[in-house]
Design a protein around this motif. Structure first.
Motif, PDB file in Angstrom:
ATOM      1  N   LEU A 215       0.863  -1.173   0.000  1.00 34.90           N
ATOM      2  CA  LEU A 215       0.000   0.000   0.000  1.00 34.90           C
ATOM      3  C   LEU A 215       0.902   1.226   0.000  1.00 34.90           C
ATOM      4  O   LEU A 215       1.704   1.408   0.913  1.00 34.90           O
ATOM      5  CB  LEU A 215      -0.904   0.028   1.232  1.00 34.90           C
TER       6      LEU A 215
ATOM      7  N   LEU B 118      -0.964   7.559   0.704  1.00 34.48           N
ATOM      8  CA  LEU B 118      -2.003   8.197  -0.104  1.00 34.48           C
ATOM      9  C   LEU B 118      -1.477   9.526  -0.655  1.00 34.48           C
ATOM     10  O   LEU B 118      -1.121  10.422   0.117  1.00 34.48           O
ATOM     11  CB  LEU B 118      -3.254   8.432   0.737  1.00 34.48           C
TER      12      LEU B 118
ATOM     13  N   THR C 278      -9.664  13.574   4.990  1.00 37.83           N
ATOM     14  CA  THR C 278      -8.273  13.119   5.046  1.00 37.83           C
ATOM     15  C   THR C 278      -7.344  14.278   5.365  1.00 37.83           C
ATOM     16  O   THR C 278      -6.437  14.166   6.200  1.00 37.83           O
ATOM     17  CB  THR C 278      -7.877  12.472   3.712  1.00 37.83           C
TER      18      THR C 278
ATOM     19  N   THR D  52      -0.231   6.304   5.005  1.00 38.02           N
ATOM     20  CA  THR D  52      -0.693   4.969   4.598  1.00 38.02           C
ATOM     21  C   THR D  52      -1.898   4.548   5.429  1.00 38.02           C
ATOM     22  O   THR D  52      -2.923   4.110   4.890  1.00 38.02           O
ATOM     23  CB  THR D  52       0.432   3.936   4.733  1.00 38.02           C
TER      24      THR D  52
ATOM     25  N   ARG E 264      -5.593   5.629   4.776  1.00 34.85           N
ATOM     26  CA  ARG E 264      -6.443   4.970   3.778  1.00 34.85           C
ATOM     27  C   ARG E 264      -7.649   4.307   4.447  1.00 34.85           C
ATOM     28  O   ARG E 264      -8.633   3.982   3.776  1.00 34.85           O
ATOM     29  CB  ARG E 264      -5.630   3.932   2.994  1.00 34.85           C
TER      30      ARG E 264
END
Length: 200
Positions: free
Chosen positions: A15, A18, A27, A48, A51
């Motif tokens: 992952l 973001l 966010t 990360t 998310r």
């Protein structure tokens, strides 16, 4: 056992953090309150984990309580975290907590012997008990009577609870970091970290 552990470790992030262009208003608000690096960047662990914004929102106060408002002295906290990072093979956790450990008064000599375990020469009795506690919690998910009684000579009930919760918290963080492949930011020192787990 350590070979299986290394085989399962991702070689690149599963992952990615973001990207800022994908941050929605929630966010952006969540990450605005995250700890920032001196240069202003937000560590990969947060970009990360965000998310999963609902989990992130609940996780941060608990982590912040242990890290910034806990009852344990800073050197005790960071010694336990660094040993947990070594036990779980988490380079990210190790690298991010090295400067915190140094700032809290963990000596370079103690940092160097963390990987050697509780029987390494040079530990004070208290620090030997702490390293042993981290190892017992890692291997057995409990503390022996001997370790509990030794720690109880130095810590009150709330602090003993916090020792167990702290080690558990940083196991959980290491599981997340290792499973998703969060990468240490460029320039972050991970000196002294050895690949693979030491607590098998």
């Amino acid at each position: 056992m350590s070979q299986r552990h290394e085989a399962a470790r991702p070689t690149r992030p599963r992952l990615e953090p973001l990207p800022e262009e994908q941050w929605d208003p929630r966010t952006r608000e969540l990450l605005a309150a995250a700890p920032h690096d001196p240069e202003g960047g937000i560590p990969n662990i947060f970009t990360t984990l965000v998310r999963h914004p609902d989990l992130y929102e609940q996780f941060m106060p608990f982590g912040g309580q242990l890290l910034g408002a806990g009852r344990l002295p800073g050197d005790v906290r960071e010694l336990l975290i660094l040993r947990t990072a070594r036990n779980t093979g988490s380079r990210y956790e190790w690298g991010r907590h090295l400067p915190l450990a140094r700032a809290a008064g963990v000596t370079e000599a103690d940092i160097d012997r963390i990987g050697e375990g509780p029987e390494a020469p040079g530990w004070t009795d208290l620090r030997r008990h702490l390293i042993r506690a981290a190892d017992e919690l890692h291997r057995e998910a409990t503390l022996s009577d001997t370790t509990w009684e030794s720690l109880a000579e130095h810590f009150d009930e709330a602090e003993l609870i916090e020792i167990a919760m702290l080690v558990g918290q940083y196991h959980m963080v290491a599981f997340f970091l290792n499973a998703t492949g969060v990468e240490l930011e460029p320039g972050v020192d991970s000196t002294g970290f050895a690949e693979g787990r030491v607590g098998t």
